[in-house]
Design an enzyme around this catalytic site. Structure first.
Site, short mmCIF file in Angstrom:
data_model
loop_
_atom_site.label_atom_id
_atom_site.label_comp_id
_atom_site.label_asym_id
_atom_site.label_seq_id
_atom_site.Cartn_x
_atom_site.Cartn_y
_atom_site.Cartn_z
N HIS A 1 -51.99 38.47 -12.19
CA HIS A 1 -51.74 38.33 -13.62
C HIS A 1 -50.77 39.40 -14.09
O HIS A 1 -51.07 40.59 -14.02
CB HIS A 1 -53.07 38.45 -14.38
CG HIS A 1 -52.94 38.28 -15.86
ND1 HIS A 1 -52.06 37.38 -16.43
CD2 HIS A 1 -53.57 38.89 -16.89
CE1 HIS A 1 -52.18 37.44 -17.74
NE2 HIS A 1 -53.07 38.35 -18.05
N ASP B 1 -49.70 33.15 -11.32
CA ASP B 1 -50.51 33.89 -12.29
C ASP B 1 -51.73 33.06 -12.66
O ASP B 1 -51.60 31.92 -13.09
CB ASP B 1 -49.68 34.19 -13.54
CG ASP B 1 -50.35 35.14 -14.51
OD1 ASP B 1 -51.57 35.00 -14.74
OD2 ASP B 1 -49.67 36.03 -15.03
N SER C 1 -49.61 39.59 -21.45
CA SER C 1 -50.56 38.51 -21.69
C SER C 1 -50.61 38.19 -23.19
O SER C 1 -49.59 37.81 -23.76
CB SER C 1 -51.93 38.92 -21.13
OG SER C 1 -52.76 37.83 -20.95
#
Length: 509
Positions: free
Chosen positions: A479, A451, A225
């Site tokens: 995610h 996602d 991320s």
């Protein structure tokens, strides 16, 4: 909402539901010295050479080893003073390849806690066998020199209070701006120069220094991320020092904040639709009709809470902003989707406690009302330095309309993000642009097709921008891709990190 990988989020939500508190190994309790790192010789400017050649003293802390590194508060002016960076590592279990530095996301998530508490959820055993896994709290975060702004009660009022007026009205905008201005001034008073130097480029420079300090010529790195974004920035800043980089849940550096928000709003709505499609056949589902009907109902719940926040038994308010956090967090992993059944049922019944419990887990707030992390303060500080904020209310309102058109159910509650940085003490000087990293070794970019936080299109963009990018696609929900239990993804990453095998073409799992 750029957070840690799915396994970490699932663990947090699960722990909340059983009321378990998980803590990492504390740096305050040390045992005898284990070893010292021999730094890798590096040809750098003499003014910063002492940081690259510093000796890290690793000491036993529980089942791990811990150390503290020094970094300049301002890489462009090393004479301005130092900050501390907290590190933790798990030594390689077998024949050691080197050090693999990891970052779980945020900005503001602790890489130290990730290694101490959640390593097995995202770093597979073959990788742990061959690498020293090194976690660190970035500048401004956690056990490193951290951005701290408010006492617990004041942070409660900021996060769980309610600004006056209807959302988007002049009264509401003025109230929000006053709150964020007061927050920024409190941060400036307590942090001074640190607040101006927690941008991602500075953290990437820390990362390069840590690479040398742990004795590595090239950086082997795993980022999730925001951690993937940090890895992308590193590659663009130090392409010749790239080793084996895995960027999972990539963020497109060419996009400004308004474009990123649209992408995230659409990603969250797509994940919400997937949850509802799975939920509605069950008798326990709180929604009826079609998925479109249920999406409208969710928007109706947010609208109702926006107009009339729900008071909890401890006096805090469940606002639409907090409810959106409580909806988003379980969407990060399909395994936590059932949490949403209870969430929506309790909110419709006028109960705030369950939603606040989920939000508390996101914010790092304990049942006693203290904050175990500085996530929200660090996230704001980094974001305001990384993304320029425009100051035109009329432009904000037009952007809000575009956001609502792109994501009509959740978009309105993600609008006006520029207010967070409009009156921040330091303005961003960065111009969003693609990162090519010419000359870098092959870089693995992972993206999940649905996602909710870092849309798949961003991974596609990053892989295409990087001259040496290789795209690995996970067809599925959630995610990030590692930690999803997908054998194809795990094998591809293991072969790349452990064996140095680069896929000859993009991979679809």
């Amino acid at each position: 909402m750029r957070r840690a990988p799915r396994g970490v989020v699932a663990a947090v939500v699960g722990a909340l539901l059983v009321a378990l508190a998980v803590s990492g190994c504390g740096m305050s309790v040390f045992f005898p010295v284990v070893e010292e790192s021999t730094p890798f010789p590096q040809d750098v400017d003499p003014s910063i050479e002492p940081y690259y050649t510093q000796i890290l003293r690793w000491e036993q802390c529980g089942d791990f080893q811990c150390a503290t590194a020094a970094a300049p508060i301002d890489w462009d002016d090393p004479s301005a003073g130092d900050i501390e960076l907290a590190l933790i590592r798990q030594p390689a279990q077998e024949d050691r390849i080197g050090s693999l530095l990891v970052n779980p996301g945020g900005p503001g998530v602790s890489g130290y806690d990730f290694v101490a508490d959640s390593l097995d959820t995202a770093v597979t055993e073959p990788i742990q066998d061959r690498y020293d896994i090194v976690g660190f709290d970035p500048r401004g975060v956690g056990r490193s020199s951290a951005v701290t702004c408010l006492e617990d009660d004041d942070l409660d009022r900021l996060l769980y209070g309610s600004a006056a007026g209807a959302r988007g009205s002049d009264t509401w905008l003025n109230a929000q701006n006053e709150r964020t201005h007061a927050f920024g001034q409190a941060c400036l008073t307590k942090n001074g120069a640190l607040l101006a130097n927690v941008d991602t480029v500075s953290t990437a420079r820390d990362l390069d220094m840590l690479r040398a300090a742990v004795g590595e010529e090239h950086l082997d790195y795993l980022g999730f991320s925001y951690g993937a974004y940090l890895g992308t920035v590193y590659a663009g800043t130090f392409p010749d020092r790239v080793g084996r980089l895995v960027l999972d849940g990539a963020i497109d550096p060419a996009l400004g904040d308004a474009q990123l928000t649209i992408g995230q709003a659409q990603g969250l709505e797509a994940a919400l639709r997937a949850y509802l499609a799975a939920c509605m056949p069950a008798a326990t589902c709180p929604f009826q009709g079609t998925v479109d009907d249920a999406m409208a109902s969710v928007r109706g719940i947010l609208d109702a809470v926006s107009k009339n926040p729900i008071a909890s038994t401890d006096g805090r308010l469940l606002t639409a902003d907090t409810l959106l956090i409580a909806i988003a967090a379980p969407l990060y992993d399909a395994e936590t989707w059932p949490v949403l059944d209870t969430l929506f049922g309790t909110v419709v019944a006028g109960q705030a406690e369950f939603a606040l419990t989920i939000a508390d887990g996101y914010y790092g707030r304990t049942p006693e009302g203290t904050y175990e992390s500085n996530l929200m303060e660090a996230l704001r500080a980094v974001k305001c330095l990384d993304y320029p904020a425009q100051n035109s209310v009329s432009v904000m309102k037009e952007q809000g309309k575009a956001l609502t058109q792109a994501a009509p159910y959740l978009g309105p509650y993600l609008a006006y993000g520029d207010l967070a940085c409009l009156s921040w003490p330091f303005r961003s000087e960065r111009t969003p642009a693609p990162i090519a990293a010419p000359g870098a070794a092959p870089i693995l970019v992972l993206g999940t097709t649905n996602d909710p936080a870092t849309p798949y299109a961003w991974a596609v963009a990053v892989a295409s921008q990087l001259e040496s990018g290789v795209l690995v696609t996970l067809q599925g929900e959630g995610h990030t891709a590692l930690g999803a239990g997908n054998a194809c993804v795990d094998a591809t990453v293991e072969q790349y990190l452990v064996d140095g095998v680069v896929p000859t073409a993009d991979v679809v799992c």
